[in-house]
Structure formats: C-alpha cells, structure tokens
Design an enzyme around this catalytic site. Structure first.
Site, mmCIF file in Angstrom:
data_model
loop_
_atom_site.group_PDB
_atom_site.id
_atom_site.type_symbol
_atom_site.label_atom_id
_atom_site.label_comp_id
_atom_site.label_asym_id
_atom_site.label_seq_id
_atom_site.Cartn_x
_atom_site.Cartn_y
_atom_site.Cartn_z
ATOM 1 N N GLY A 19 30.794 -27.189 -32.723
ATOM 2 C CA GLY A 19 30.459 -25.094 -32.506
ATOM 3 C C GLY A 19 31.094 -24.763 -33.969
ATOM 4 N N ILE A 24 34.999 -19.402 -31.859
ATOM 5 C CA ILE A 24 36.559 -19.962 -32.205
ATOM 6 C C ILE A 24 36.759 -21.539 -32.473
ATOM 7 C CG2 ILE A 24 37.723 -22.069 -30.001
ATOM 8 C CD1 ILE A 24 36.705 -20.575 -27.639
ATOM 9 N N GLN A 121 28.022 -35.862 -26.498
ATOM 10 C CA GLN A 121 29.237 -36.426 -27.306
ATOM 11 C C GLN A 121 30.394 -37.215 -26.993
ATOM 12 O OE1 GLN A 121 30.426 -32.664 -27.801
ATOM 13 N NE2 GLN A 121 28.732 -31.911 -28.523
ATOM 14 N N VAL A 138 37.807 -28.024 -24.985
ATOM 15 C CA VAL A 138 37.028 -26.303 -25.100
ATOM 16 C C VAL A 138 36.282 -25.988 -24.495
ATOM 17 C CG1 VAL A 138 38.019 -24.154 -26.764
ATOM 18 C CG2 VAL A 138 39.185 -26.409 -27.210
ATOM 19 N N ASN A 140 33.759 -24.809 -21.428
ATOM 20 C CA ASN A 140 33.691 -24.621 -20.273
ATOM 21 C C ASN A 140 32.248 -24.980 -19.782
ATOM 22 O OD1 ASN A 140 36.427 -23.293 -20.516
ATOM 23 N ND2 ASN A 140 35.551 -21.166 -20.705
ATOM 24 N N ASP A 168 45.969 -21.635 -21.302
ATOM 25 C CA ASP A 168 46.710 -21.022 -19.926
ATOM 26 C C ASP A 168 48.017 -20.777 -19.683
ATOM 27 O OD1 ASP A 168 44.142 -20.160 -18.200
ATOM 28 O OD2 ASP A 168 43.544 -22.687 -18.496
ATOM 29 N N HIS A 196 41.094 -25.021 -15.512
ATOM 30 C CA HIS A 196 41.619 -24.176 -16.426
ATOM 31 C C HIS A 196 40.458 -23.178 -15.516
ATOM 32 C CE1 HIS A 196 40.735 -21.782 -19.576
ATOM 33 N NE2 HIS A 196 40.138 -21.608 -20.079
#
Ligand code: NAD
Ligand code: LMR
Length: 344
Positions: A19, A24, A121, A138, A140, A168, A196
């Site tokens: 990504g 991010i 992946q 990371v 979601n 968090d 999460h």
C-alpha cells in the site's frame, strides 16, 4: 542509486511495505528511511508493493521523493506489483495496503473486500521472505487479516504475524494523561485487549500513573468507574470513527506512528514495559486459542512475550469476553468465505 557514506555497522534490513501509494504507506516510509523505526545505525532496503496502475504510479512518485531526501540509511527502493517478488528476502513486512472504511462502516465490513489481499500476501511471504520475517498487519480488519495471512503461510511460524493495536494503546495513553493531568511518560501497564474494533477493551485497571494505581489517581480527578465505562472506553474504542467523521478520512499519521512504534518495540525492545500488540493467542488469560487478539506484551531481543502479570477482575473479564467473541465471529466469517488457509 541511494548510496550512503554512513558508517553503519549493522547489516541492512529489507522491509516490504504494501500500500506504498496510499496514505499510511506515504506517512510511514520516510520515517523508516530516516532511521526512526530501526535506529540510526541500521541501513534499510525498501520494497514497495502496490497495485497497477494508479497505486504503482503513486509509489513511483513517493520513491522519487525518497530519492530527493538523500537519506543516508536508505540503500535501495524497488517497486513491485507482484507480492512474491515484493516479499523476496524481506525481514520485515508492513502490510498496510487495503481499503479503508468510510463513514458509517464498521471495520468488519471490510472483511470480504480486504481478506483476499491477505491470503495472497501470506502465501507470498511464506514462499519468498527471509527466515526471520516479522509482520505487522495494519490493513483492516487488522486482527483477522493477520490471521488470514498466517493461515496461508505454512513456512512461517504463525507468531510472526501480528496486528496493529499500538495506535489504540497510544490513544488510551493520551486520554488517560489528559484526564489525570499527567504526562504520557508517567503511565505504565496500560493494555488494549482483543480486537482493533469498537469492541476492544482499553484496560486502566492494571495501569499505574507515576507509580500509583491509575484508579486512585482517576478518583482524585473525579473520575470513577462510570467514567471509565461510559467515557474512557468508548472514546478510545471509537476514536477511529471519530477521526473519520472529523477529518473526512481515516487516521493516517497516527496509524503510521503506531506501526513504526510496534515494529521498533518488537525489534529493539520495549524497555521492560508492556506495550499492546495483536498476537496469536495460545489460550493466555482465557482468550481462545487460534485468534489474533491484542495483549500486553514485553519485547526483548527481537522477541515478544505476553505479560502474565495483569489482574483481570469481573469488570475486565466481561469486556474481554465480548471482544474475543467478536474475533471468533470474524474467524468464522472468513472460514465461511473460504479465506482461511490450513497452516494454523
Ligand atoms: P489508502 O486507500 O490511502 O491506501 C491503501 C493503498 O493500498 C492504496 O494505494 C491501494 O492501491 C493499496 N492496495 C490495495 N490493495 C493492495 C494490494 N493487494 N497490494 C498492495 N497494495 C494494495 O488507505 P490508508 O489510509 O493508507 O489505509 C490503509 C489500511 O489501513 C486501511 O485498511 C485502513 O482501514 C487501515 N488502518 C488501520 C489502522 C490500525 O490501527 N490497524 C489505522 C488506520 C488505518
Ligand atoms: C483507526 O483506528 O483509525 C483505523 O482503524 C481506521 C478506522 O477505520 O477506524
């Protein structure tokens, strides 16, 4: 291309970041290249994974900017659209690439859309990463995506697949410090348990503030159990949605900071203090075996261990049971979708 005069003594570390053309990814890679994740003595080689055409183009643009920074620690940047090539020789995997949720969605709504990315992946990591690969997911829903990846990676110990809950943890630290007018650095033994998601349990009952039980300090500031359950817990657990509402998009720099802190602690140690990480449960604290749940962990020498010194009272148990149940439901859902592999 990015040669360095640096007197580094450590071996270069290969990091695959997925990504890389997204938000991010962009907020993470410059900090890694500047040495903020692995330290000023560790050269890095970046392997960026994206999807064509736009994602790859954006990653190419980011790579040009990395070049323009002339980072001394950055040995190379390579861009891929094939996961197996991207993870070749990787010591670290930062699995960021996935669709973010938008207003009105829960993170679990992304399961189907993002799950397939992580099975592919996980398999690629198993085939081509280095033996010491460490992965943080990371994208979601992070815990269940990490589980999916682990389940498709027969050649990698499942414990090496972890999920990001450090954001968090940081959110909880900041809220607690603000509520007690103390410094973040005064607060120890905080923990995030579970998923999460909005069901997560930010636990202050074991926390200490400047050496004293956090509950006592909170009481002195007029904050009782009702404040903990009615204000603090929902504030932390729903902070992602609040950011989306206010900012118009999901968290970026704070997520990047969480991911960098997660890996930094895992690799360089957490200084004897617990930090929160989503890790594979072997049944600790009664959390069902075989899900990736957030626990307080202590990291040392490239390894992490779940801290077994926390006390869980009835109040905490109720919250932990709820978030664990959600993780079990997510696991069931991905099993039904055929996304869970066999290597768990
Ligand atoms: P973004 O849309 O800006 O970027 C995501 C990037 O991933 C895009 O460039 C896209 O092309 C790429 N991508 C999609 N599929 C891919 C694949 N198969 N391989 C490689 N790259 C791929 O999103 P963002 O804001 O960077 O967020 C990324 C993810 O992180 C989202 O799922 C978001 O919900 C999640 N997130 C998690 C946390 C956490 O604490 N765990 C915090 C914030 C955001
Ligand atoms: C966050 O916690 O900010 C991220 O997981 C983004 C989201 O969807 O909440």
């Amino acid at each position: 291309m990015f040669t360095s005069d640096s007197q580094s003594q450590k071996k270069p570390v290969t990091i695959t970041l997925t990504g890389a053309g997204g938000q991010i990814g962009y907020a993470t890679m410059f900090r890694i290249a500047a040495g903020e994740m692995l330290g000023a003595d560790t050269p890095v080689r970046l392997r960026l994974l994206e999807i064509p055409p736009r994602g790859v183009k954006a990653a190419e643009g980011a790579a040009m900017e990395l070049e323009d920074c002339a980072f001394e620690l950055l040995e190379s940047v390579d861009i891929f659209d094939d996961p197996q090539q991207a993870f070749e020789g990787a010591n670290i995997g930062m699995l960021i690439g996935a669709h973010p949720r938008t207003a009105g969605m829960e993170r679990a709504d992304l399961l189907e859309a993002n799950g397939a990315i992580f099975s592919q992946q996980g398999a690629a990591i198993s085939k081509s990463a280095a033996d010491d690969i460490k992965v943080v997911v990371v994208g979601n829903p992070a815990n269940t995506n990490a589980l999916i990846a682990a389940s498709h990676a027969p050649d990698v110990p499942s414990e090496r697949f972890t999920a990001l809950t450090r954001l968090d943890h940081h959110r909880a630290l900041a809220q607690l410090a603000a509520a007690t007018n103390t410094r973040v650095s005064d607060i120890k033994k905080l923990a995030i348990w579970g998923n999460h998601s909005a069901s997560q349990y930010p636990d202050v009952f074991n926390a200490r503030i400047a050496g004293r039980a956090a509950r006592g300090v909170l009481r002195e500031h007029g904050k009782d159990e009702q404040w903990i359950s009615g204000v603090f817990i929902p504030k932390v657990a729903k902070r992602g949605a609040e950011i989306i509402e206010v900012r118009g998009g999901s968290s970026v720099a704070s997520a990047a900071h969480g991911a960098i802190s997660h890996m930094r602690s895992w690799i360089l140690g957490s200084g004897g203090e617990p930090v929160s990480m989503g890790v594979l449960s072997a049944g600790q604290y009664g959390v069902t075996e075989g899900i990736i749940s957030s626990f307080p962990v202590i990291c040392d020498n490239g390894c992490y261990e779940i801290d077994n010194s926390y006390e869980i009272d009835e109040f905490s148990q109720k919250y932990i049971d709820k978030t664990v149940q959600e993780l079990l439901d997510e696991k069931e859902a991905v099993k039904t979708l055929g996304l869970l592999g066999e290597s768990l």
